[in-house]
Design a protein around this motif. Structure first.
Motif, PDB file in Angstrom:
ATOM      1  N   ALA A   1      58.071 130.266 -36.669  1.00 36.55           N
ATOM      2  CA  ALA A   1      58.436 128.968 -36.110  1.00 36.55           C
ATOM      3  C   ALA A   1      59.610 128.347 -36.858  1.00 36.55           C
ATOM      4  O   ALA A   1      60.512 127.749 -36.256  1.00 36.55           O
ATOM      5  CB  ALA A   1      57.235 128.031 -36.130  1.00 36.55           C
ATOM      6  N   LEU A   2      59.623 128.495 -38.180  1.00 39.48           N
ATOM      7  CA  LEU A   2      60.733 127.953 -38.959  1.00 39.48           C
ATOM      8  C   LEU A   2      62.017 128.746 -38.725  1.00 39.48           C
ATOM      9  O   LEU A   2      63.113 128.171 -38.645  1.00 39.48           O
ATOM     10  CB  LEU A   2      60.383 127.959 -40.439  1.00 39.48           C
ATOM     11  N   LEU A   3      61.902 130.070 -38.612  1.00 40.48           N
ATOM     12  CA  LEU A   3      63.085 130.889 -38.355  1.00 40.48           C
ATOM     13  C   LEU A   3      63.730 130.540 -37.018  1.00 40.48           C
ATOM     14  O   LEU A   3      64.959 130.624 -36.866  1.00 40.48           O
ATOM     15  CB  LEU A   3      62.704 132.373 -38.384  1.00 40.48           C
ATOM     16  N   LEU A   4      62.927 130.163 -36.045  1.00 39.13           N
ATOM     17  CA  LEU A   4      63.459 129.763 -34.742  1.00 39.13           C
ATOM     18  C   LEU A   4      63.801 128.283 -34.697  1.00 39.13           C
ATOM     19  O   LEU A   4      64.805 127.875 -34.093  1.00 39.13           O
ATOM     20  CB  LEU A   4      62.442 130.087 -33.644  1.00 39.13           C
ATOM     21  N   GLY A   5      62.975 127.466 -35.337  1.00 35.85           N
ATOM     22  CA  GLY A   5      63.124 126.019 -35.198  1.00 35.85           C
ATOM     23  C   GLY A   5      64.249 125.423 -36.013  1.00 35.85           C
ATOM     24  O   GLY A   5      64.934 124.503 -35.556  1.00 35.85           O
TER      25      GLY A   5
ATOM     26  N   ALA B   1      71.474 123.172 -34.335  1.00 34.23           N
ATOM     27  CA  ALA B   1      72.284 123.207 -33.113  1.00 34.23           C
ATOM     28  C   ALA B   1      72.153 121.915 -32.319  1.00 34.23           C
ATOM     29  O   ALA B   1      73.139 121.409 -31.761  1.00 34.23           O
ATOM     30  CB  ALA B   1      71.874 124.405 -32.262  1.00 34.23           C
ATOM     31  N   ILE B   2      70.961 121.357 -32.275  1.00 31.70           N
ATOM     32  CA  ILE B   2      70.738 120.133 -31.501  1.00 31.70           C
ATOM     33  C   ILE B   2      71.414 118.938 -32.161  1.00 31.70           C
ATOM     34  O   ILE B   2      72.056 118.112 -31.489  1.00 31.70           O
ATOM     35  CB  ILE B   2      69.222 119.884 -31.331  1.00 31.70           C
ATOM     36  N   HIS B   3      71.315 118.828 -33.479  1.00 35.62           N
ATOM     37  CA  HIS B   3      71.817 117.641 -34.175  1.00 35.62           C
ATOM     38  C   HIS B   3      73.272 117.754 -34.604  1.00 35.62           C
ATOM     39  O   HIS B   3      73.945 116.745 -34.776  1.00 35.62           O
ATOM     40  CB  HIS B   3      70.950 117.354 -35.413  1.00 35.62           C
ATOM     41  N   ARG B   4      73.756 118.979 -34.813  1.00 38.70           N
ATOM     42  CA  ARG B   4      75.121 119.132 -35.307  1.00 38.70           C
ATOM     43  C   ARG B   4      76.044 119.838 -34.305  1.00 38.70           C
ATOM     44  O   ARG B   4      77.253 119.731 -34.416  1.00 38.70           O
ATOM     45  CB  ARG B   4      75.113 119.921 -36.618  1.00 38.70           C
ATOM     46  N   GLY B   5      75.466 120.571 -33.373  1.00 34.87           N
ATOM     47  CA  GLY B   5      76.285 121.337 -32.443  1.00 34.87           C
ATOM     48  C   GLY B   5      76.794 120.504 -31.279  1.00 34.87           C
ATOM     49  O   GLY B   5      76.306 119.405 -30.998  1.00 34.87           O
ATOM     50  N   ARG B   6      77.759 121.055 -30.595  1.00 29.72           N
ATOM     51  CA  ARG B   6      78.326 120.416 -29.398  1.00 29.72           C
ATOM     52  C   ARG B   6      77.894 121.203 -28.168  1.00 29.72           C
ATOM     53  O   ARG B   6      78.645 121.977 -27.593  1.00 29.72           O
ATOM     54  CB  ARG B   6      79.853 120.365 -29.498  1.00 29.72           C
ATOM     55  N   ILE B   7      76.654 120.995 -27.789  1.00 29.62           N
ATOM     56  CA  ILE B   7      76.100 121.701 -26.641  1.00 29.62           C
ATOM     57  C   ILE B   7      75.618 120.679 -25.624  1.00 29.62           C
ATOM     58  O   ILE B   7      75.107 119.617 -25.990  1.00 29.62           O
ATOM     59  CB  ILE B   7      74.932 122.624 -27.066  1.00 29.62           C
ATOM     60  N   PRO B   8      75.791 120.962 -24.340  1.00 30.84           N
ATOM     61  CA  PRO B   8      75.341 120.014 -23.320  1.00 30.84           C
ATOM     62  C   PRO B   8      73.813 120.009 -23.185  1.00 30.84           C
ATOM     63  O   PRO B   8      73.152 121.013 -23.442  1.00 30.84           O
ATOM     64  CB  PRO B   8      76.005 120.544 -22.035  1.00 30.84           C
TER      65      PRO B   8
ATOM     66  N   GLY C   1      51.734 133.113 -29.552  1.00 31.55           N
ATOM     67  CA  GLY C   1      51.175 131.850 -29.070  1.00 31.55           C
ATOM     68  C   GLY C   1      51.129 130.790 -30.150  1.00 31.55           C
ATOM     69  O   GLY C   1      51.491 129.630 -29.912  1.00 31.55           O
ATOM     70  N   HIS C   2      50.707 131.160 -31.343  1.00 27.40           N
ATOM     71  CA  HIS C   2      50.692 130.201 -32.450  1.00 27.40           C
ATOM     72  C   HIS C   2      52.102 129.768 -32.824  1.00 27.40           C
ATOM     73  O   HIS C   2      52.329 128.604 -33.169  1.00 27.40           O
ATOM     74  CB  HIS C   2      49.996 130.829 -33.664  1.00 27.40           C
ATOM     75  N   THR C   3      53.057 130.700 -32.756  1.00 26.28           N
ATOM     76  CA  THR C   3      54.450 130.344 -33.043  1.00 26.28           C
ATOM     77  C   THR C   3      54.958 129.307 -32.056  1.00 26.28           C
ATOM     78  O   THR C   3      55.636 128.342 -32.443  1.00 26.28           O
ATOM     79  CB  THR C   3      55.338 131.598 -32.989  1.00 26.28           C
ATOM     80  N   ALA C   4      54.626 129.487 -30.788  1.00 28.59           N
ATOM     81  CA  ALA C   4      55.041 128.509 -29.778  1.00 28.59           C
ATOM     82  C   ALA C   4      54.429 127.140 -30.034  1.00 28.59           C
ATOM     83  O   ALA C   4      55.087 126.105 -29.852  1.00 28.59           O
ATOM     84  CB  ALA C   4      54.655 129.012 -28.382  1.00 28.59           C
ATOM     85  N   LEU C   5      53.178 127.115 -30.492  1.00 33.16           N
ATOM     86  CA  LEU C   5      52.525 125.837 -30.771  1.00 33.16           C
ATOM     87  C   LEU C   5      53.143 125.133 -31.982  1.00 33.16           C
ATOM     88  O   LEU C   5      53.115 123.897 -32.064  1.00 33.16           O
ATOM     89  CB  LEU C   5      51.035 126.060 -31.027  1.00 33.16           C
ATOM     90  N   LEU C   6      53.704 125.893 -32.909  1.00 35.26           N
ATOM     91  CA  LEU C   6      54.252 125.306 -34.134  1.00 35.26           C
ATOM     92  C   LEU C   6      55.724 124.931 -34.006  1.00 35.26           C
ATOM     93  O   LEU C   6      56.247 124.215 -34.874  1.00 35.26           O
ATOM     94  CB  LEU C   6      54.087 126.280 -35.309  1.00 35.26           C
ATOM     95  N   LEU C   7      56.410 125.400 -32.977  1.00 34.28           N
ATOM     96  CA  LEU C   7      57.827 125.086 -32.810  1.00 34.28           C
ATOM     97  C   LEU C   7      58.112 123.581 -32.769  1.00 34.28           C
ATOM     98  O   LEU C   7      59.105 123.127 -33.352  1.00 34.28           O
ATOM     99  CB  LEU C   7      58.370 125.759 -31.550  1.00 34.28           C
ATOM    100  N   PRO C   8      57.283 122.769 -32.098  1.00 32.92           N
ATOM    101  CA  PRO C   8      57.567 121.321 -32.105  1.00 32.92           C
ATOM    102  C   PRO C   8      57.594 120.721 -33.502  1.00 32.92           C
ATOM    103  O   PRO C   8      58.414 119.839 -33.787  1.00 32.92           O
ATOM    104  CB  PRO C   8      56.419 120.733 -31.274  1.00 32.92           C
ATOM    105  N   TYR C   9      56.710 121.182 -34.394  1.00 36.32           N
ATOM    106  CA  TYR C   9      56.709 120.656 -35.758  1.00 36.32           C
ATOM    107  C   TYR C   9      57.971 121.077 -36.503  1.00 36.32           C
ATOM    108  O   TYR C   9      58.573 120.280 -37.236  1.00 36.32           O
ATOM    109  CB  TYR C   9      55.465 121.146 -36.505  1.00 36.32           C
ATOM    110  N   ALA C  10      58.380 122.339 -36.310  1.00 30.31           N
ATOM    111  CA  ALA C  10      59.587 122.814 -36.984  1.00 30.31           C
ATOM    112  C   ALA C  10      60.816 122.045 -36.520  1.00 30.31           C
ATOM    113  O   ALA C  10      61.656 121.640 -37.329  1.00 30.31           O
ATOM    114  CB  ALA C  10      59.765 124.316 -36.729  1.00 30.31           C
ATOM    115  N   VAL C  11      60.927 121.811 -35.219  1.00 28.10           N
ATOM    116  CA  VAL C  11      62.112 121.136 -34.674  1.00 28.10           C
ATOM    117  C   VAL C  11      62.083 119.643 -34.979  1.00 28.10           C
ATOM    118  O   VAL C  11      63.089 119.064 -35.418  1.00 28.10           O
ATOM    119  CB  VAL C  11      62.204 121.381 -33.151  1.00 28.10           C
TER     120      VAL C  11
END
Length: 263
Positions: A74-78, A84-91, A134-144
């Motif tokens: 989750a941390l490796l993905l998040g 990217a969300i906070h510093r990148g220039r993506i729509p 499945g557990h990784t998907a559940l933890l992604l919100p905390y990482a992000v």
């Protein structure tokens, strides 16, 4: 007291949450053979019975490995997604962030059923791999969300200054951005680990007989036996969680990180 009604409701809420836990802890020290309150005498024998019970210990190891693996993924993905969300220039940054936070909204039983149909039946993945994903998907919100709060508290001018002094993207990330994110990463890792370790709905749907997590094993045990061994195991988990939380608060300080989430 300026808001007596709100304060009374807060106290009532704390009592509703804490009193049942105190009952379980008190029962764990019972000298009797059944779960009952008040406990019959005082004894530590049920703690010994809990830590020497093979199904508990085997499932504890399984839960630890699963929680560690899911938290790391989750941390490796998040973390890159957060940058990217906070510093990148993506729509569509808001839509992208909402997508990462969506596992908090969708019921875990629905997520588990979808993973079972698409990954296990559709792609033929084994139970352990599907459970880990499945557990990784559940933890992604905390990482992000938590690492995003830490990044939001950081001054972008520091990174720009590092770039202006000749640091490349990789060196600026390692020497500037990563230290700024360290408290958020630590907090997200702790929250994710505890969430994965204590998960029941998803684990109950996706695990098999060879790989069982501790919460599900304890749930099965309480359906078959009615002695204080289960209360002793729950007390040990509670004590370990409190110790980890205190150490984390002393070393990181959650108030600073979680205060930034609302900004």
């Amino acid at each position: 007291m300026r808001r007596p009604v709100a304060a009374s409701l807060a106290v009532l809420g704390y009592l509703i949450m804490i009193v049942p836990i105190l009952f379980v802890v008190a029962t764990a020290f019972s000298a009797g053979r059944t779960l009952r309150f008040p406990p019959e005498g005082f004894s530590l024998r049920w703690f010994e019975a809990a830590v020497t019970y093979d199904p508990f210990m085997e499932s504890l190891v399984s839960s630890l490995w699963l929680a560690l693996g899911a938290t790391a993924l989750a941390l490796l993905l998040g973390v890159p997604a957060t940058i990217a969300i906070h510093r990148g220039r993506i729509p569509g940054k808001g839509l992208l962030e909402g997508l990462f936070l969506s596992p908090l909204i969708v019921p875990e039983l629905v997520v588990g059923l979808a993973l079972y149909q698409q990954l296990m039946i559709g792609l033929g993945l084994d139970n352990l791999t599907t459970l880990l994903l499945g557990h990784t998907a559940l933890l992604l919100p905390y990482a992000v969300r938590v690492t995003g709060a830490s990044l939001a508290l950081a001054d972008p001018a520091v990174e720009e200054a590092a770039r202006g002094l000749g640091a490349g993207p990789v060196r600026a990330f390692v020497t500037v951005t990563l230290p700024l994110l360290r408290p958020g990463i630590f907090s997200a890792a702790l929250l994710g680990f505890v969430t994965s370790f204590n998960n029941v709905p998803l684990s109950l749907l996706l695990q098999d007989r060879e790989f069982r997590t501790l919460p599900v094993t304890m749930l099965d045990y309480v359906q078959q036996s009615y002695n204080p061994r289960i209360a002793a195991m729950a007390t040990l988990i509670l004590a370990a969680t409190v110790v980890v939380a205190v150490i984390a608060e002393r070393t990181v300080g959650f108030a600073k990180i979680f205060g930034g989430i609302n900004r």
